[in-house]
Scaffold this active site. Structure first.
Site, PDB file in Angstrom:
ATOM      1  N   ASP A   1      -1.904   8.391  -5.808  1.00 60.21           N
ATOM      2  CA  ASP A   1      -0.568   7.797  -5.714  1.00 60.21           C
ATOM      3  C   ASP A   1       0.424   8.468  -6.660  1.00 60.21           C
ATOM      4  O   ASP A   1       1.557   8.804  -6.281  1.00 60.21           O
ATOM      5  CB  ASP A   1      -0.623   6.307  -6.054  1.00 60.21           C
TER       6      ASP A   1
ATOM      7  N   GLY B   1       0.820  -1.211   0.000  1.00 59.43           N
ATOM      8  CA  GLY B   1       0.000   0.000   0.000  1.00 59.43           C
ATOM      9  C   GLY B   1       0.849   1.255   0.000  1.00 59.43           C
ATOM     10  O   GLY B   1       0.392   2.331   0.382  1.00 59.43           O
TER      11      GLY B   1
ATOM     12  N   TYR C   1     -11.600  -3.065  -4.116  1.00 55.62           N
ATOM     13  CA  TYR C   1     -11.447  -1.645  -4.447  1.00 55.62           C
ATOM     14  C   TYR C   1     -12.464  -1.196  -5.506  1.00 55.62           C
ATOM     15  O   TYR C   1     -13.152  -0.201  -5.342  1.00 55.62           O
ATOM     16  CB  TYR C   1     -10.010  -1.398  -4.930  1.00 55.62           C
TER      17      TYR C   1
HETATM   18  C1  GLA Z   1      -5.149   3.291  -3.934  1.00 55.44           C
HETATM   19  C2  GLA Z   1      -5.523   4.092  -5.187  1.00 55.44           C
HETATM   20  C3  GLA Z   1      -5.670   5.588  -4.866  1.00 55.44           C
HETATM   21  C4  GLA Z   1      -6.574   5.816  -3.675  1.00 55.44           C
HETATM   22  C5  GLA Z   1      -6.161   4.918  -2.503  1.00 55.44           C
HETATM   23  C6  GLA Z   1      -7.088   5.003  -1.327  1.00 55.44           C
HETATM   24  O1  GLA Z   1      -3.871   3.628  -3.504  1.00 55.44           O
HETATM   25  O2  GLA Z   1      -4.571   3.910  -6.184  1.00 55.44           O
HETATM   26  O3  GLA Z   1      -6.122   6.287  -5.989  1.00 55.44           O
HETATM   27  O4  GLA Z   1      -7.920   5.634  -4.003  1.00 55.44           O
HETATM   28  O5  GLA Z   1      -6.075   3.553  -2.902  1.00 55.44           O
HETATM   29  O6  GLA Z   1      -7.068   6.275  -0.778  1.00 55.44           O
END
Ligand code: GLA
Length: 365
Positions: A154, A106, A203
């Site tokens: 990200d 993550g 997700y």
């Molecule tokens: C992942 C996704 C981001 C965001 C995060 C949660 O990292 O790539 O765009 O949605 O999860 O905040």
């Protein structure tokens, strides 16, 4: 041929989780862990990585050279293709990729790879892009490579980072400003040892559920609405309970982003105490309303507070991965080891902890 070095950091999101899926604010920090590419212009694209294992070979415009690309090479291919679509001249690149980022935790190892590859490709082709343009390209590449409908968090975090600061980014307007991190506070990230892949996690389902709620708002912008206003509208528009909970999470977490930014700008003892509460509320909201924590990340957050964390919550795409904690710098090493040991005694997984620093965004070294 002259070799150049390109660097893109991973990121940890302090708060504002999944809010980028509806254009809300996020508060990430670029890390001192990342992806490095040492490369020179060449006739084809040929990047290898002893560390990650494998090789990405393809034509400079993204067409195949007959090798099926696998693993991380799919991200390289996707970036090449996305850049070709916006007119990057077809110049090749040859070199080596190394990474200090753990994968599947993550901390955006794929975004860092996309951004580093994008920087290198743009540089060799003399095709300069603004940071947020490159972030958009890298985000599209993530969609293309693995079909994950992610937001911009990200890739933007990797490009915009600043030493000692978090970036407060409005993901709708893409306006951003920097928020200083308090001195004497360390960023300790703990990987729960439960790895997750965004493409196979919930997700996408969560994103659809949120879209259902937003769709039922009939074009009303929920930003700045209170939760009770949302509930009234939800009732009037018959938004189902699951969609409503997803909406609750993004609305309340957006408010938490602004509160955390305010608290960090003025880190008095009382404010740091409040910071801890807001992080806790943020974690609880992901657990209850977004339903994307795991027993392991819930446990880590509890253990973090029991062992003296200033603040702790699950970070990133959810369904496993890491928690981000803020701890007193002078105690960080002991805190980190105690936490990992305590977790080892209670969970069926092994935690790994990283003491990180807020770093500059991606660029050529
Ligand atoms: C992942 C996704 C981001 C965001 C995060 C949660 O990292 O790539 O765009 O949605 O999860 O905040």
């Amino acid at each position: 041929m002259t070799t150049h070095v390109y660097w893109a950091p991973g990121r940890v999101n302090l708060i504002g989780e999944f809010t980028d899926l509806s254009g809300g604010p996020v508060l990430p920090v670029a890390l001192d862990l990342g992806v490095r590419i040492e490369a020179a212009p060449a006739d084809t694209i040929d990047l290898c990585s002893h560390e990650l294992g494998g090789r990405a070979r393809l034509a400079p415009d993204g067409t195949s050279l007959g090798h099926a690309l696998e693993g991380w090479a799919r991200y390289v291919e996707a970036v090449v293709t996305e850049l070709a679509l916006i007119g990057r001249p077809a110049v090749g690149l040859e070199g080596e990729i190394t990474s200090t980022l753990p994968i599947g935790v993550g901390l955006s190892s794929s975004a860092a790879l996309e951004v580093a590859v994008g920087l290198a490709l743009c540089d060799v082709a003399d095709f300069p892009l603004e940071p947020m343009q490159l972030a958009q390209v890298a985000r599209q590449a993530e969609h293309r490579a693995v079909g994950v409908p992610c937001g911009i968090l990200d890739q933007a975090a990797s490009l915009l980072g600043r030493v000692g600061h978090a970036t407060l980014l409005e993901t709708a307007s893409l306006a951003y400003e920097y928020v200083p991190l308090p001195e004497k506070i360390a960023l300790v990230i703990i990987d729960s040892g439960i790895s997750r892949r965004l493409e196979s996690s919930g997700y996408g389902t969560r994103r659809d559920e949120l879209a259902r709620a937003l769709g039922a708002l009939d074009g009303l912008d929920p930003t700045g609405m209170t939760l009770s206003e949302i509930d009234k509208i939800a009732q009037a528009n018959a938004i189902d309970p699951i969609a409503r909970r997803r909406l609750h999470h993004v609305i309340s977490d957006s408010e938490r982003v602004y509160e955390v930014a305010r608290l960090l700008r003025n880190p008095s003892a009382a404010n740091l105490e409040r910071l801890g509460e807001v992080f806790r509320e943020g974690h609880e909201s992901i657990r209850r309303d977004w339903e994307a924590t795991t027993p392991e990340t819930d446990l880590l957050v509890e253990l973090a507070y029991e062992n003296g964390a200033v603040a702790a919550r699950q970070t990133g795409g959810g369904f496993g991965g890491a928690v981000v904690t803020l701890a007193w710098e002078k105690d960080a090493e002991t805190y980190k080891n105690t936490l990992v040991d305590a977790y080892g005694g209670r969970a069926d997984a092994v935690a790994r902890a990283y003491i990180c620093h807020a770093s500059a965004g991606a660029g050529q070294l």
